[in-house]
Each structure stands twice: as C-alpha cells, then as structure tokens.
Motif scaffolding. Sequence first.
Motif, PDB file in Angstrom:
ATOM      1  N   ALA A  26      35.098 -42.282  13.574  1.00  0.00           N
ATOM      2  CA  ALA A  26      35.127 -43.577  12.972  1.00  0.00           C
ATOM      3  C   ALA A  26      35.829 -43.755  11.529  1.00  0.00           C
ATOM      4  CB  ALA A  26      33.888 -44.572  13.182  1.00  0.00           C
ATOM      5  N   ALA A  27      35.335 -42.761  10.947  1.00  0.00           N
ATOM      6  CA  ALA A  27      35.569 -42.712   9.433  1.00  0.00           C
ATOM      7  C   ALA A  27      37.081 -42.411   9.054  1.00  0.00           C
ATOM      8  CB  ALA A  27      34.857 -41.709   8.693  1.00  0.00           C
ATOM      9  N   GLY A  28      37.494 -41.293  10.227  1.00  0.00           N
ATOM     10  CA  GLY A  28      38.849 -40.966  10.257  1.00  0.00           C
ATOM     11  C   GLY A  28      39.792 -41.891  10.824  1.00  0.00           C
ATOM     12  N   ASP A  29      39.283 -42.848  11.422  1.00  0.00           N
ATOM     13  CA  ASP A  29      40.187 -43.800  12.146  1.00  0.00           C
ATOM     14  C   ASP A  29      41.394 -43.483  13.126  1.00  0.00           C
ATOM     15  OD1 ASP A  29      40.789 -46.417  12.777  1.00  0.00           O
ATOM     16  OD2 ASP A  29      42.397 -46.720  11.071  1.00  0.00           O
ATOM     17  N   ARG A  62      36.441 -38.111  24.728  1.00  0.00           N
ATOM     18  CA  ARG A  62      37.235 -37.755  23.700  1.00  0.00           C
ATOM     19  C   ARG A  62      36.952 -38.443  22.331  1.00  0.00           C
ATOM     20  NH1 ARG A  62      43.456 -38.553  26.342  1.00  0.00           N
ATOM     21  NH2 ARG A  62      43.253 -36.846  27.786  1.00  0.00           N
ATOM     22  N   LEU A  63      35.754 -38.934  22.216  1.00  0.00           N
ATOM     23  CA  LEU A  63      35.207 -39.513  21.178  1.00  0.00           C
ATOM     24  C   LEU A  63      34.346 -38.872  20.245  1.00  0.00           C
ATOM     25  CD1 LEU A  63      34.239 -43.099  22.799  1.00  0.00           C
ATOM     26  CD2 LEU A  63      36.504 -42.288  22.008  1.00  0.00           C
ATOM     27  N   THR A  64      34.917 -37.433  20.293  1.00  0.00           N
ATOM     28  CA  THR A  64      33.894 -36.474  19.299  1.00  0.00           C
ATOM     29  C   THR A  64      34.983 -35.723  18.484  1.00  0.00           C
ATOM     30  OG1 THR A  64      34.597 -34.883  21.020  1.00  0.00           O
ATOM     31  CG2 THR A  64      32.488 -36.141  21.389  1.00  0.00           C
ATOM     32  N   ARG A  65      34.249 -35.322  17.450  1.00  0.00           N
ATOM     33  CA  ARG A  65      34.873 -34.588  16.577  1.00  0.00           C
ATOM     34  C   ARG A  65      35.450 -33.381  17.092  1.00  0.00           C
ATOM     35  NH1 ARG A  65      31.685 -32.639  11.007  1.00  0.00           N
ATOM     36  NH2 ARG A  65      30.653 -34.696  11.734  1.00  0.00           N
ATOM     37  N   GLN A  66      34.941 -32.644  18.017  1.00  0.00           N
ATOM     38  CA  GLN A  66      35.530 -31.412  18.717  1.00  0.00           C
ATOM     39  C   GLN A  66      36.886 -31.802  19.204  1.00  0.00           C
ATOM     40  OE1 GLN A  66      32.278 -32.343  18.879  1.00  0.00           O
ATOM     41  NE2 GLN A  66      31.115 -30.896  17.719  1.00  0.00           N
ATOM     42  N   TRP A  67      36.754 -32.727  20.158  1.00  0.00           N
ATOM     43  CA  TRP A  67      37.947 -33.188  20.784  1.00  0.00           C
ATOM     44  C   TRP A  67      39.055 -33.578  19.764  1.00  0.00           C
ATOM     45  CZ3 TRP A  67      41.539 -37.200  21.092  1.00  0.00           C
ATOM     46  CH2 TRP A  67      42.468 -37.001  21.705  1.00  0.00           C
ATOM     47  N   VAL A  68      38.853 -34.276  18.576  1.00  0.00           N
ATOM     48  CA  VAL A  68      39.842 -34.709  17.870  1.00  0.00           C
ATOM     49  C   VAL A  68      40.546 -33.306  17.120  1.00  0.00           C
ATOM     50  CG1 VAL A  68      40.196 -35.628  15.199  1.00  0.00           C
ATOM     51  CG2 VAL A  68      38.789 -36.846  17.045  1.00  0.00           C
ATOM     52  N   LEU A  69      39.390 -32.258  16.920  1.00  0.00           N
ATOM     53  CA  LEU A  69      40.343 -31.268  15.963  1.00  0.00           C
ATOM     54  C   LEU A  69      40.954 -30.368  17.044  1.00  0.00           C
ATOM     55  CD1 LEU A  69      37.001 -30.345  13.838  1.00  0.00           C
ATOM     56  CD2 LEU A  69      39.137 -31.431  13.162  1.00  0.00           C
ATOM     57  N   ARG A  70      40.358 -30.252  18.144  1.00  0.00           N
ATOM     58  CA  ARG A  70      41.240 -29.523  19.307  1.00  0.00           C
ATOM     59  C   ARG A  70      42.647 -30.311  19.592  1.00  0.00           C
ATOM     60  NH1 ARG A  70      36.388 -29.274  22.417  1.00  0.00           N
ATOM     61  NH2 ARG A  70      37.147 -31.149  23.711  1.00  0.00           N
ATOM     62  N   VAL A  82      47.928 -48.917  22.651  1.00  0.00           N
ATOM     63  CA  VAL A  82      46.489 -49.400  21.977  1.00  0.00           C
ATOM     64  C   VAL A  82      45.527 -48.675  22.816  1.00  0.00           C
ATOM     65  CG1 VAL A  82      47.396 -51.506  21.063  1.00  0.00           C
ATOM     66  CG2 VAL A  82      46.227 -51.627  23.318  1.00  0.00           C
ATOM     67  N   SER A  83      44.233 -48.493  21.845  1.00  0.00           N
ATOM     68  CA  SER A  83      43.034 -47.507  22.607  1.00  0.00           C
ATOM     69  C   SER A  83      42.083 -48.507  23.004  1.00  0.00           C
ATOM     70  CB  SER A  83      42.736 -46.477  21.793  1.00  0.00           C
ATOM     71  OG  SER A  83      43.812 -45.511  21.645  1.00  0.00           O
ATOM     72  N   ASP A  84      41.483 -48.361  24.165  1.00  0.00           N
ATOM     73  CA  ASP A  84      40.269 -48.864  24.690  1.00  0.00           C
ATOM     74  C   ASP A  84      39.106 -48.026  24.573  1.00  0.00           C
ATOM     75  OD1 ASP A  84      38.406 -50.647  25.612  1.00  0.00           O
ATOM     76  OD2 ASP A  84      39.088 -50.812  27.704  1.00  0.00           O
ATOM     77  N   LEU A  85      38.271 -48.032  23.599  1.00  0.00           N
ATOM     78  CA  LEU A  85      37.363 -47.249  23.503  1.00  0.00           C
ATOM     79  C   LEU A  85      35.944 -47.501  24.404  1.00  0.00           C
ATOM     80  CD1 LEU A  85      37.697 -46.612  19.847  1.00  0.00           C
ATOM     81  CD2 LEU A  85      38.835 -45.383  21.508  1.00  0.00           C
ATOM     82  N   PRO A  86      35.431 -46.586  25.094  1.00  0.00           N
ATOM     83  CA  PRO A  86      34.191 -46.968  26.121  1.00  0.00           C
ATOM     84  C   PRO A  86      32.895 -47.139  25.294  1.00  0.00           C
ATOM     85  CG  PRO A  86      34.784 -44.643  26.264  1.00  0.00           C
ATOM     86  CD  PRO A  86      36.042 -45.089  25.238  1.00  0.00           C
ATOM     87  N   GLY A  87      32.909 -46.686  24.109  1.00  0.00           N
ATOM     88  CA  GLY A  87      31.495 -46.918  23.238  1.00  0.00           C
ATOM     89  C   GLY A  87      31.634 -46.829  21.997  1.00  0.00           C
ATOM     90  N   GLU A  88      30.566 -46.386  21.345  1.00  0.00           N
ATOM     91  CA  GLU A  88      30.540 -46.293  19.935  1.00  0.00           C
ATOM     92  C   GLU A  88      31.085 -44.892  19.554  1.00  0.00           C
ATOM     93  OE1 GLU A  88      27.208 -47.099  17.831  1.00  0.00           O
ATOM     94  OE2 GLU A  88      26.592 -49.012  18.787  1.00  0.00           O
ATOM     95  N   LEU A  89      31.793 -44.847  18.411  1.00  0.00           N
ATOM     96  CA  LEU A  89      32.560 -43.732  18.218  1.00  0.00           C
ATOM     97  C   LEU A  89      31.339 -42.684  17.440  1.00  0.00           C
ATOM     98  CD1 LEU A  89      35.850 -44.795  16.755  1.00  0.00           C
ATOM     99  CD2 LEU A  89      35.632 -43.578  18.783  1.00  0.00           C
TER     100      LEU A  89
END
Length: 325
Positions: free
Chosen positions: A144-147, A223-231, A132-139
């Motif tokens: 967030a929309a992509g979950d 890692r809480l960014t669009r760029q990281w998710v796409l990479r 499970v993921s522990d996120l350090p701040g707001e996405l």
Amino acid sequence: MTAQHPTSAGTVTIGVLTFRRPHDLAAVLPMLVRQAADVRELGYAVEVLVVDNDADASARDVVRPWASETVRCVVEPTPGIAAARNRAIAEAHGSDLLVFIDDDERPHDRWLEHLLATRRRTGAHAVAGAVVSDLPGELDAWVAAGDFFRRRRLPTGTPIDVAATNNLLLDLSFVRSRELRFDERFGLSGGSDTLFTRRLVAEGGLLVWCDEAVVTDQVPAERLTRQWVLRRAFRSGNSSSRVDIVLAPGAAGRTAARTRAGVRGSLRLAGGAARWALGVLTRADSHAARGLRTAARGSGMLAAVGGMVYREYRRDVRPRRVHAA
C-alpha cells in the motif's frame, strides 16, 4: 470462421486468451458478447474468439453455451501467451481489426465502442486502453505504501511507444503488411507485447492511448504481497532489457544494448538501494517500498545482460493430447 457479413464500418475480432481460468472466462464472456452486440448496431461485424492455451481444451465447456457463428473457441497447445496471441492473429484472418483483452478483466460500458472511435478519429494502427485494478482485500502495508497497483492514465489520442495487450486494438492490415508477430522466445517470460508494440512503432505505426476504453483487472489475492511485487519488478527489468537487446541491429548493436542495460541496471540497483535505506532510516514507507522495487528491477536488468531469462509464467504441466475445440 471469422467475423460474418462485413459492413462498411469493418470487421472486428475480440480475442480473449485463457488458460485454466474457467470462472474468469465464464464471467467475461457474456460481457464481450454484449459489447459485440452494441457495436454491431454501429455497422461493425464482430466475432468473439476464445483462444484456449490449455492443450486439454479446458475452456471448451465454458464457451459451448455461447457458441455460434460469432462466438467460437480454438485451442492453441503451444505453451505461452505469445503463441496464443499469434494464434489469435492467424484466426482473425478475415477481420480488419483485432482487439485483445485478458480473461481476468472486465470491460466497462462502451469499452469497445471507445476503442473503435479513437481508431477512426486518429487513424492509429493500434489503440491502447486504460486498466484499473480491483483489489480483493486489504493490501500488505508495504504494498500500500508503494501504491504499486496504480496504472498509468493519459489523455485520449496521446501517442505512446509501447503497450500491453491486456486492452489493445490492432489494425490487422498494418500488422500483416509488416509481418509482425509475437516473439515466442518471450512466451513464458513475459515481454512479447512490449517487443511487438515497440516493433509496430519502429515500423512507422501510430500507437495511441484511449482513456475512455477502460477494463478492470481482477487482481488475485496472491498478488497483494511484497514477494509478488518484487518478483514482478525483477521480471519486468529482465524482459525489458531482453527486448532492448533483441531490437538492437547487428552484433555490435546488441553489444551496445547489453552495455546500456548493464549501466541502467546498475544505476537502478544502486539508486533503489539508496532510496530503500533512506526510507528505512527516516521511516518513510513509500521510499523504502519504491526503492526496493527499483532495486529489484535493476537486478532483473543485470540478469538479462548475463543471459538469464526469468520465466514468470513457466508451467508445471505435462503436454496432453489436443482435443478439437
């Protein structure tokens, strides 16, 4: 030195791999020591093995206060997680079982006990636990929309055909008998765990899920960014297609695997782009986000067909002299 004083329940090595994360290692190490102590009461002999993938032995000072007959650290100077995983297998030569966990994860209560119990109950050659993921701040709103940080959960005992090593128990007698190792061609690109577990299953191994054996992944803010998710999606598609090609038998099989990867990648790219466009037109953020990630994964698959290797974990680190651990 390996796990001491074998008992009827068996010997276990907990392998935690690390690379220049002293704060993470300092946080997880006492947790692993406690987990080891808990299952010793059940009759297991357990050691905690830190594999430091930094040639400068940066983990040494963190481990030193815990060092004992059952807690030790070794340095694996070859860059890449595959080499570190193979070193863990080699170092666990006196153990029956090897349990992998990442240094940036935190095991929940009875994590190790649950893995061992599922292995006993099912007779599995490998057991994968939940993350499970522990996120350090707001996405980022798009993320967030992509979950995208929701991980899979399955009923305990469910057979699976692939797993990551961030929460994985291995029966070393099976691993040794099949001469299974992590492919170091995937050491800096990711995917060596995918290839390893798929080979384990292909060799007749039983790989099952344990939903009670939970670890929390401490997700860094970057890692809480669009760029990281796409990479990550591009890398995942790239490495998965490379795994398919490596597993294919013979030259003809590899050609067929490349063709399949090309078709699948093209479909993902086109389908993802269409879903993204639909999401933009209808202002459905989840469709836009998931469509773009699907397209990125498809692009990675197509890149693999063309021979590209995306090295997500490449290091800008010059080799340095190895210190004794």
